[in-house]
Design an enzyme around this catalytic site. Structure first.
Site, PDB file in Angstrom:
ATOM      1  CG  ASP A 288      -2.297   0.499   0.927  1.00  0.00           C
ATOM      2  OD1 ASP A 288      -2.168   1.957   0.493  1.00  0.00           O
ATOM      3  OD2 ASP A 288      -2.990  -0.067   0.820  1.00  0.00           O
ATOM      4  CG  HIS A 358      -4.063   2.192  -2.501  1.00  0.00           C
ATOM      5  ND1 HIS A 358      -4.186   2.719  -1.012  1.00  0.00           N
ATOM      6  CD2 HIS A 358      -5.103   2.194  -3.042  1.00  0.00           C
ATOM      7  CE1 HIS A 358      -5.497   3.258  -0.937  1.00  0.00           C
ATOM      8  NE2 HIS A 358      -6.421   2.933  -2.147  1.00  0.00           N
ATOM      9  CD  GLU A 422      -9.623   4.126  -1.885  1.00  0.00           C
ATOM     10  OE1 GLU A 422     -10.653   4.661  -1.049  1.00  0.00           O
ATOM     11  OE2 GLU A 422      -8.680   4.051  -1.444  1.00  0.00           O
TER      12      GLU A 422
END
Length: 625
Positions: A288, A358, A422
């Protein structure tokens, strides 16, 4: 030394104003010139008073104090931002002062309330199972717990996992049966024509597991383990016969080990626990923005740089990790032993390499993935300004191919998760490489995300595996319907993917995200961006509701997710998981027709007490389930 500072918060019309007062201590100390902290609701630079915002990366903020703090006089600063800071876990955390080369931790009065369940005495003949088997015949007899057990393997199929029983029974607060060649006999027999996936019969004479296939063996063994662990606590238990077949073949638990790191031994212990409740997939979120947990022979910088964060490190503090170096990476040996533990329990590990977003830690560790002339302006949901790798760079493909080779060698399971979630608007628009790609292909830059995921899907398939991604994996509908989709922001994306022909795992935040708080009480830890998730809400979920019959058949299962931005310790993780994970276990297995929540809740009380006897720090019912 820890400094306790005062904190005052006021809210109005969706905004907060926060004031921090560093106290007079009466003892002069070296001057602190900066205050650093993590906070999910960032302050606006223009609102800062008594300090100046020097840097903000993700949730980490660095402020220069207008008046250095020495302890001789109080120093006050304040700032404002969006959000109402409804919970104690919304406040700044991982706070520290910078005193030259020294760092002084800062805390505020008040802590989130965690009411851990305590083990209670078990009355004789008290027995529950979760998930509740749909075929259950419980006798009236009272069988005394034997002092020894003998496990006899079947001639075909998996062997009994006696190590699993020994590991868990050793944690009980009372003496448990030991293994002996003369003990109470437990045997298994494979019967391919069995109507149910398994049938378990326990009597005074012996315990017999009949199973249709390997999956049936692991399911029956898990129910047997629940019985054997409750037996010494109750002293006596009834004879019984149970049989069942689960509704879904994918019954998953997701764990983020990046935002906060959990040692391999801890993860393996949790595998022992979740296997009791028929979970058979472990989604291991390993990369991440804030870290990297898998070693790389080709790119050792990932272990040296991306795996660690701290005030004086290339990756700055995040998620309240404070000034000191924080992080870790699993060794190859630890990963292989975790995979082996999972296989012995009938669990498939699904590793996640989260791309293209990420990826901040990856970009910091491997500068060849960065494009210096990229002028794109974007902000991720977590407030990062540069956390997306560029698919238009040739180095990106090279690095990803190498990492996929390494990961596929470490993780033998059939599924590999590629993230894809995202990716912020505005990414790549200022990239010369992306602009050149667009000119060469005739495709808009906005299609680069979907094109990249289709490319990575092919790379995964060439290595003999099936790609999995979050719902954004379908961006641009460039991937094939061979790829599995996990629906997380709601149920609609999963339904659309299933209707379009994708295999789907349902994991909607509203029912399955256990980083969300249980209640809206201020001292109850957790997020609430998708509301709160009570035990009842987790249990009242039908994964196939509203789907056509063909789409229902494509729903592979259900998964509970635990993101760990606010989960700092194993105790915190178990508090957020239990008892809610028991509800997901029953949803993923399939509830008995006519079963009510009150029926489940009664079983959950018994099982939670068992977990307390096993040392699990679950949530006490008095705190609200």
């Amino acid at each position: 030394m820890m400094l306790t500072a005062e904190l005052a918060i006021t809210t109005r019309e969706g905004h907060y104003h926060l004031q921090i007062t560093l106290p007079k201590t009466g003892t002069a100390t070296s001057a602190a010139t900066e205050l650093c902290f993590c906070m999910a609701h960032p302050p606006t630079a223009e609102s800062v008073s008594g300090a100046q915002l020097l840097d903000a990366q993700g949730d980490w903020h660095r402020l220069a104090l207008a008046t250095p703090w020495t302890g001789e006089h109080p120093v006050t600063l304040s700032f404002s931002g969006k959000g109402e800071l409804k919970k104690l876990t919304d406040r700044p955390y991982g706070v520290y002062l910078v005193q030259g080369q020294q760092r002084l931790p800062v805390q505020f009065p008040g802590e989130p309330a965690r009411h851990f369940i305590q083990p209670a005495e078990v009355k004789s003949n008290t027995l529950s199972f979760l998930p509740r088997p749909r075929q259950s015949d419980i006798g009236q007899g009272r069988m005394h717990c034997p002092s020894t057990l003998q496990f006899l393997d079947s001639t075909t199929g998996p062997a009994w996992n006696t190590g699993w029983f020994q590991r868990l029974s050793s944690r009980l607060s009372v003496p448990a049966p030991t293994l002996s060649e003369q003990g109470y006999l437990i045997h298994a027999r494979c019967e391919p024509g069995l109507p149910e996936r398994f049938q378990l019969h326990i009597s005074e004479q012996n315990a017999e597991l009949r199973y249709r296939d390997d999956a049936g063996f692991y399911a029956g063994q898990a129910y047997l383990m629940q019985y054997l662990l409750q037996w010494p606590l109750a002293g006596t238990l009834p004879e019984l016969t149970i049989a069942d077949t689960p509704d879904f073949d994918y019954r998953g638990v997701h764990l983020d080990v990046v935002r906060h790191f959990f040692e391999a031994d801890t993860v393996q212990h949790w595998l022992d626990i979740i296997a009791l409740f028929q979970f058979n997939h472990f989604h291991w979120h390993l990369t991440d923005d804030d870290g990297w947990r898998v070693p790389s022979a080709r790119y050792p910088e990932l272990e040296r740089v991306a795996a660690w964060r701290g005030h004086d490190l290339p990756v700055c503090p995040q998620m309240g990790s404070g000034s000191a170096p924080y992080g870790g990476v699993y060794t190859e040996s630890e990963i292989r032993s975790t995979v082996a533990r999972a296989q012995e329990l009938g669990i498939t590990i699904v590793p996640e390499l989260d791309i293209p977003g990420h990826a901040r830690a990856l970009l910091i560790a491997l500068p060849e993935l960065d494009e210096p002339d990229d002028t794109s302006l974007y902000h991720s949901v977590q407030h990062h300004k540069r956390n997306v790798i560029n698919p238009a760079l040739s180095s990106t493909t090279k690095v990803m191919q190498t990492l996929l080779d390494e990961w596929c060698a470490l993780f033998p399971g059939p599924l590999l998760h590629l993230g894809s979630d995202e990716v912020p608007d505005g990414v790549w628009r200022g990239s010369p490489a992306a602009q050149a790609w667009s000119a060469n292909t005739g495709l808009p830059i906005d299609t680069l995300h979907g094109h990249f995921m289709a490319q990575m899907e092919s790379e995964v398939q060439r290595r003999g595996k099936t790609a999995v991604g979050w719902e954004e994996m379908r961006t641009g509908e460039a991937i094939s319907t061979d790829t599995w989709i996990m629906s997380w922001q709601g149920i609609e994306a999963g339904q659309a993917a299933a209707e379009a022909g994708h295999p789907v795992v349902m994991t909607p935040a509203s029912h399955c995200y256990f980083d969300l708080a249980v209640t809206d009480q201020a001292d109850d830890p957790g997020y609430y961006w998708a509301g709160t998730v009570s035990l009842q809400q987790a249990w009242h979920y039908d994964p196939t509701a509203g789907l056509s019959e063909p789409a229902k058949a494509r729903v592979k299962g259900v998964q509970a997710c635990l993101w760990t931005e606010l989960v700092e310790t194993p105790e915190h993780a178990e508090y957020m998981w239990f008892p809610r994970l028991l509800a997901t276990a029953e949803v993923a297995w399939g509830a008995t027709p006519g079963r009510q929540f009150s029926d489940f809740e009664s079983d959950a009380r018994v099982i939670m007490n068992l977990l307390a006897h096993l040392g699990i720090t679950g949530r006490d019912e008095q705190a609200g389930w």
